[in-house]
Motif scaffolding. Sequence first.
Motif, PDB file in Angstrom:
ATOM      1  N   GLU A 171       0.810  -1.223   0.000  1.00 24.50           N
ATOM      2  CA  GLU A 171       0.000   0.000   0.000  1.00 24.50           C
ATOM      3  C   GLU A 171       0.842   1.271   0.000  1.00 24.50           C
ATOM      4  O   GLU A 171       0.342   2.338  -0.371  1.00 24.50           O
ATOM      5  CB  GLU A 171      -0.940  -0.020   1.223  1.00 24.50           C
ATOM      6  N   ILE A 172       2.133   1.179   0.367  1.00 26.59           N
ATOM      7  CA  ILE A 172       2.994   2.378   0.371  1.00 26.59           C
ATOM      8  C   ILE A 172       3.570   2.684  -1.014  1.00 26.59           C
ATOM      9  O   ILE A 172       4.344   3.624  -1.165  1.00 26.59           O
ATOM     10  CB  ILE A 172       4.148   2.263   1.392  1.00 26.59           C
ATOM     11  N   VAL A 173       3.203   1.897  -2.029  1.00 28.19           N
ATOM     12  CA  VAL A 173       3.720   2.163  -3.372  1.00 28.19           C
ATOM     13  C   VAL A 173       3.378   3.600  -3.777  1.00 28.19           C
ATOM     14  O   VAL A 173       2.284   4.094  -3.508  1.00 28.19           O
ATOM     15  CB  VAL A 173       3.150   1.147  -4.391  1.00 28.19           C
ATOM     16  N   GLY A 193      -0.983  -5.429   1.445  1.00 29.51           N
ATOM     17  CA  GLY A 193       0.021  -5.444   2.504  1.00 29.51           C
ATOM     18  C   GLY A 193       0.550  -4.066   2.834  1.00 29.51           C
ATOM     19  O   GLY A 193       0.519  -3.144   2.014  1.00 29.51           O
ATOM     20  N   ALA A 194       1.057  -3.942   4.050  1.00 31.43           N
ATOM     21  CA  ALA A 194       1.559  -2.646   4.519  1.00 31.43           C
ATOM     22  C   ALA A 194       2.961  -2.346   4.001  1.00 31.43           C
ATOM     23  O   ALA A 194       3.377  -1.191   3.951  1.00 31.43           O
ATOM     24  CB  ALA A 194       1.558  -2.621   6.050  1.00 31.43           C
ATOM     25  N   ASN A 195       3.700  -3.388   3.629  1.00 31.06           N
ATOM     26  CA  ASN A 195       5.082  -3.196   3.196  1.00 31.06           C
ATOM     27  C   ASN A 195       5.462  -4.291   2.198  1.00 31.06           C
ATOM     28  O   ASN A 195       4.661  -5.168   1.873  1.00 31.06           O
ATOM     29  CB  ASN A 195       6.033  -3.194   4.400  1.00 31.06           C
ATOM     30  N   ALA A 205       3.580  -7.921   0.891  1.00 29.41           N
ATOM     31  CA  ALA A 205       3.247  -8.113  -0.522  1.00 29.41           C
ATOM     32  C   ALA A 205       3.894  -9.391  -1.050  1.00 29.41           C
ATOM     33  O   ALA A 205       3.294 -10.132  -1.842  1.00 29.41           O
ATOM     34  CB  ALA A 205       3.701  -6.904  -1.343  1.00 29.41           C
ATOM     35  N   LEU A 206       5.123  -9.659  -0.586  1.00 31.64           N
ATOM     36  CA  LEU A 206       5.826 -10.869  -1.025  1.00 31.64           C
ATOM     37  C   LEU A 206       5.115 -12.136  -0.557  1.00 31.64           C
ATOM     38  O   LEU A 206       5.003 -13.106  -1.313  1.00 31.64           O
ATOM     39  CB  LEU A 206       7.269 -10.847  -0.510  1.00 31.64           C
ATOM     40  N   VAL A 207       4.625 -12.140   0.665  1.00 29.80           N
ATOM     41  CA  VAL A 207       3.882 -13.305   1.177  1.00 29.80           C
ATOM     42  C   VAL A 207       2.676 -13.594   0.286  1.00 29.80           C
ATOM     43  O   VAL A 207       2.426 -14.741  -0.115  1.00 29.80           O
ATOM     44  CB  VAL A 207       3.447 -13.073   2.640  1.00 29.80           C
ATOM     45  N   ALA A 208       1.920 -12.548  -0.058  1.00 30.40           N
ATOM     46  CA  ALA A 208       0.747 -12.717  -0.923  1.00 30.40           C
ATOM     47  C   ALA A 208       1.161 -13.197  -2.315  1.00 30.40           C
ATOM     48  O   ALA A 208       0.486 -14.043  -2.926  1.00 30.40           O
ATOM     49  CB  ALA A 208      -0.019 -11.399  -1.023  1.00 30.40           C
ATOM     50  N   ALA A 213      11.344   4.392   1.820  1.00 33.89           N
ATOM     51  CA  ALA A 213      10.891   3.054   2.214  1.00 33.89           C
ATOM     52  C   ALA A 213      10.269   2.272   1.068  1.00 33.89           C
ATOM     53  O   ALA A 213      10.366   1.047   1.025  1.00 33.89           O
ATOM     54  CB  ALA A 213       9.904   3.156   3.373  1.00 33.89           C
ATOM     55  N   ASP A 214       9.648   2.959   0.099  1.00 30.69           N
ATOM     56  CA  ASP A 214       9.019   2.205  -0.984  1.00 30.69           C
ATOM     57  C   ASP A 214      10.061   1.536  -1.877  1.00 30.69           C
ATOM     58  O   ASP A 214       9.864   0.429  -2.363  1.00 30.69           O
ATOM     59  CB  ASP A 214       8.073   3.092  -1.812  1.00 30.69           C
TER      60      ASP A 214
END
Length: 310
Positions: A101-103, A122-124, A128-131, A226-227
Amino acid sequence: MSGHITQSTILNAYDLIKEHVRRTPILRVPAGELVDDVSITLKLEQMQHSGSFKARGGFNALLSGGVPATGVIAASGGNHGAAVAYAANKLGVRAEIFVPEIVSPAKLAKLEQYGARINVIGANFSEALVACLERQKETGAKLLHAYDQQEIVAGQGTAGLEFEEQAPEIDSLLVAVGGGGLIGGLASWYRGKIKIIAVETEGTATLHSALNAGQPVSVSVSGLAADALGASLIGDYGFDAGQNFVHQSVLVTDADVKAAQDCLWNNYRQIAEPGGATALAALLSGVYAPDKNEKVGVLICGGNASLSGF
């Protein structure tokens, strides 16, 4: 980690991708123009296809073969996803990308432009990688890891091959570090021939923390970059490069990064995103202090920023 990245690996990658990527230009900054007694050579990799160095790894992974009919899948803070989507689009391969979501809006727009299937979840990056990994099990698509896959890291190393041809005189090279794919590739190309300086922000200090601990450790990610630099754990290739070939690891503040972005725009009309300006920030802020008359190379690694900030 399967195998080490050698100069031969990188040369082979370059043979595969050179017709598909840009040989990005360099910009020479005379001694005294930005830093007293120090000449600086910038490699403008933000001018690469899709707006960052990551198109190199994306093309190498796709052209190395083994892509199923279901295509490729990747998780990304934005730049890797855009690179994979761009390369897949050019080569006629299906791509599905997971971003947190921080993209940034600029990176999301790039993804949409290249026609990939996009999932914002995902928040980070880690979430996103897990999904992404769950989805990959369902589809059987080829996973292109953002920074911890041999084909990806070897592709990123081709930026070093070019830089050495363009600026063989440099004594040191400042490189921003996220998950470690870029520094893993560059350090594996130079192999101790010059000083490699790893630069991270205080909020994205994965390599710095790992080197202090003697092993990769999980860090919480925050701040302006961070993105792009937001991996919570350094990859194996990045850590291996850090232990073997990195001369120094330094941290900069978000304010240092913003000042470097402003410097690139105000002096040279070059747009860099925060992660793209992080390496230069170490030099301008004095966090990295070169020797007198040192010839410093800096990789400007990404330019997917919103124009509203300039």
